[in-house]
Design an enzyme around this catalytic site. Structure first.
Site, PDB file in Angstrom:
ATOM      1  N   HIS A 133       2.996  73.759  -7.059  1.00 25.49           N
ATOM      2  CA  HIS A 133       1.944  73.588  -8.071  1.00 25.49           C
ATOM      3  C   HIS A 133       2.175  74.429  -9.326  1.00 25.49           C
ATOM      4  O   HIS A 133       1.271  75.071  -9.845  1.00 25.49           O
ATOM      5  CB  HIS A 133       0.567  73.895  -7.478  1.00 25.49           C
ATOM      6  CG  HIS A 133       0.109  72.899  -6.461  1.00 25.49           C
ATOM      7  ND1 HIS A 133      -1.181  72.855  -5.986  1.00 25.49           N
ATOM      8  CD2 HIS A 133       0.774  71.897  -5.817  1.00 25.49           C
ATOM      9  CE1 HIS A 133      -1.293  71.876  -5.096  1.00 25.49           C
ATOM     10  NE2 HIS A 133      -0.117  71.289  -4.989  1.00 25.49           N
ATOM     11  N   GLN A 170       8.853  72.947  -5.075  1.00 21.89           N
ATOM     12  CA  GLN A 170       8.541  72.208  -6.296  1.00 21.89           C
ATOM     13  C   GLN A 170       9.063  72.905  -7.542  1.00 21.89           C
ATOM     14  O   GLN A 170       8.849  72.433  -8.656  1.00 21.89           O
ATOM     15  CB  GLN A 170       7.028  72.008  -6.398  1.00 21.89           C
ATOM     16  CG  GLN A 170       6.449  71.164  -5.279  1.00 21.89           C
ATOM     17  CD  GLN A 170       4.933  71.090  -5.312  1.00 21.89           C
ATOM     18  OE1 GLN A 170       4.292  71.394  -6.307  1.00 21.89           O
ATOM     19  NE2 GLN A 170       4.342  70.685  -4.199  1.00 21.89           N
ATOM     20  N   GLU A 197      -6.975  62.663  -9.748  1.00 14.57           N
ATOM     21  CA  GLU A 197      -7.892  62.501 -10.879  1.00 14.57           C
ATOM     22  C   GLU A 197      -7.152  62.179 -12.170  1.00 14.57           C
ATOM     23  O   GLU A 197      -6.003  62.588 -12.365  1.00 14.57           O
ATOM     24  CB  GLU A 197      -8.680  63.801 -11.124  1.00 14.57           C
ATOM     25  CG  GLU A 197      -9.530  64.255  -9.975  1.00 14.57           C
ATOM     26  CD  GLU A 197     -10.231  65.576 -10.265  1.00 14.57           C
ATOM     27  OE1 GLU A 197     -10.938  66.071  -9.367  1.00 14.57           O
ATOM     28  OE2 GLU A 197     -10.075  66.120 -11.390  1.00 14.57           O
ATOM     29  N   TYR A 256      -6.675  69.943   3.277  1.00 16.93           N
ATOM     30  CA  TYR A 256      -5.669  69.479   4.229  1.00 16.93           C
ATOM     31  C   TYR A 256      -6.075  69.773   5.664  1.00 16.93           C
ATOM     32  O   TYR A 256      -5.642  69.085   6.591  1.00 16.93           O
ATOM     33  CB  TYR A 256      -4.313  70.116   3.918  1.00 16.93           C
ATOM     34  CG  TYR A 256      -3.698  69.579   2.636  1.00 16.93           C
ATOM     35  CD1 TYR A 256      -3.330  68.243   2.521  1.00 16.93           C
ATOM     36  CD2 TYR A 256      -3.486  70.407   1.552  1.00 16.93           C
ATOM     37  CE1 TYR A 256      -2.778  67.748   1.355  1.00 16.93           C
ATOM     38  CE2 TYR A 256      -2.929  69.930   0.374  1.00 16.93           C
ATOM     39  CZ  TYR A 256      -2.577  68.597   0.282  1.00 16.93           C
ATOM     40  OH  TYR A 256      -2.040  68.113  -0.877  1.00 16.93           O
ATOM     41  N   TYR A 265     -13.330  71.868 -14.902  1.00 20.73           N
ATOM     42  CA  TYR A 265     -13.119  70.613 -14.182  1.00 20.73           C
ATOM     43  C   TYR A 265     -13.268  70.757 -12.664  1.00 20.73           C
ATOM     44  O   TYR A 265     -13.016  69.811 -11.934  1.00 20.73           O
ATOM     45  CB  TYR A 265     -11.783  70.004 -14.606  1.00 20.73           C
ATOM     46  CG  TYR A 265     -11.922  69.494 -16.032  1.00 20.73           C
ATOM     47  CD1 TYR A 265     -12.259  68.174 -16.295  1.00 20.73           C
ATOM     48  CD2 TYR A 265     -11.836  70.368 -17.108  1.00 20.73           C
ATOM     49  CE1 TYR A 265     -12.464  67.725 -17.587  1.00 20.73           C
ATOM     50  CE2 TYR A 265     -12.038  69.930 -18.411  1.00 20.73           C
ATOM     51  CZ  TYR A 265     -12.365  68.613 -18.640  1.00 20.73           C
ATOM     52  OH  TYR A 265     -12.590  68.180 -19.928  1.00 20.73           O
TER      53      TYR A 265
END
Length: 378
Positions: free
Chosen positions: A152, A85, A245, A266, A255
């Site tokens: 991420h 990513q 979300e 997972y 949060y």
């Protein structure tokens, strides 16, 4: 648990010659999308005051693009850690762009011993030569600590409406627990001055030097951040298996990741839902099955007049553009999915153009830049 709407929709070609196509949502709303250009793994875009765009490609390319699809490569982009990513990420012009030419970019960078982390740099966009260039590039923020893995990073960028502060989404790098660690910038929203210095009125002034840059904590992977017309800050984030979300972000709040989630791990191991831990902030809406949200704009134009104030989100796994009402709902939350437009491709990024059209970037190699207007107004 609030579940998404059932989806039934049509994808109908308008003209093979024009390459435009009509997309119909499940409730019969139609839009027209026109391909403008193709890119190699496009990731983000932003509009310049003259209506041209800057578009990032994850392998490390920054392109200046006209609205008819003419592309020029911008030189001066730093080396990026292109894997998984990671790579070149967001691009945003500064609130003082008209006088300084400041452009902000985010990207994954390599550190020692094979570790990586996100970084944000500020540079000046020069168009004086034969080709556009980034000049006087300066790294103004680095994700701490650098860790192993290529996931991420988040590293989405937004300026506050008054232009006084830069907000950076800092993902938890698939490490989970650092999101609750005040000695780690992973899993946080970061608030900086435009030069990268840390404002003295950030909410965690007494939680350590690194925490002074935090605006909120307990996040997973936030690939969308935007302010609405009332100055409220919204982000969305990917859940694990389930539990994507959208959050109304307030300073100093937690949060909940990875302690609570509406998804499961997972591995299949359960995660407690948010209501079991009221000290954590509840999302305003969530999705199971996931939509894999990427890109976020809160619409303010006139072309889609009925959409003003709504969130427009790109969906990767959903292969859709998702429209969300941001307003008080009957259940006391502040968001509700209104409709989806199935695009038959992973949507990585969405933006609002100067004339109110919505622009979208498809994901992966060959991803197209699409200009989207109400059907019949193309």
């Amino acid at each position: 648990m609030r579940l998404p709407l059932a989806i039934t929709a049509l994808l109908v070609p308008v003209s093979a010659l024009a390459q435009s196509f009509i997309v119909t949502s499940q409730d019969g709303v139609t839009i027209e999308a026109t391909p403008v250009a193709e890119f190699d793994e496009p990731w983000a875009m932003t509009f310049l005051p003259d209506g041209e765009l800057l578009v990032t490609e994850k392998p490390g390319n920054l392109l200046l693009v006209t609205q008819d699809g003419t592309k020029s490569e911008v030189s001066g982009v730093p080396e990026v850690a292109y894997a998984g990513q990671g790579g070149l990420g967001d691009v945003l012009i500064g609130p003082d762009f008209g006088t300084t030419g400041h452009v902000y970019i985010s990207y994954a960078e390599r550190g020692d011993d094979g570790l990586q982390g996100a970084a944000v740099a500020r540079a000046t966009l020069s168009r004086d030569g034969s080709e556009p260039a980034l000049e006087n590039l300066e790294v103004i923020w680095r994700q701490e600590p650098k860790v192993s893995g290529n996931g991420h990073y988040s590293h989405r960028l937004a300026f506050s409406p008054d232009g006084a502060h830069l907000f950076v989404t800092s993902g938890e790098r698939q490490k989970q627990t650092p999101a609750q660690d005040m000695d780690s910038a992973l899993g946080k929203i970061i608030r900086l001055n435009p030069d990268g210095s840390v404002p003295g009125d950030n909410p965690f002034q007494d939680a350590g030097d690194l925490a002074k840059s935090f605006w909120s904590v307990g996040h997973r992977n936030m690939l969308g951040i935007a302010f609405d017309g009332d100055g409220r800050l919204w982000t969305h984030e990917m859940g694990p298996r389930g539990g994507d979300e959208i959050n109304l972000v307030e300073p100093g709040r937690n949060y909940g990741w990875p302690v609570v989630s509406y998804g499961v791990n997972y591995s299949g191991a359960d995660i407690p839902d948010h209501p079991t831990r009221p000290e954590f902030e509840e999302p305003e809406a969530h999705w199971t099955p996931v939509i894999s949200p990427a890109g976020l704009v809160i619409y303010s134009g006139d072309l889609f007049a009925d959409w003003q104030g709504d969130a427009i989100i790109g969906g990767l796994s959903a292969q859709a553009i998702v429209q969300v009402d941001l307003g008080e709902q009957s259940d006391g939350t502040m968001a509700r999915e209104l409709r989806r437009f199935p695009m038959n491709a992973r949507i990585r990024e969405v933006e609002q153009g100067p004339d109110g059209a919505i622009w979208a970037l498809e994901d992966r190699a060959g991803g197209r830049l699409l200009r989207i207007v109400p059907a019949g107004e193309g």
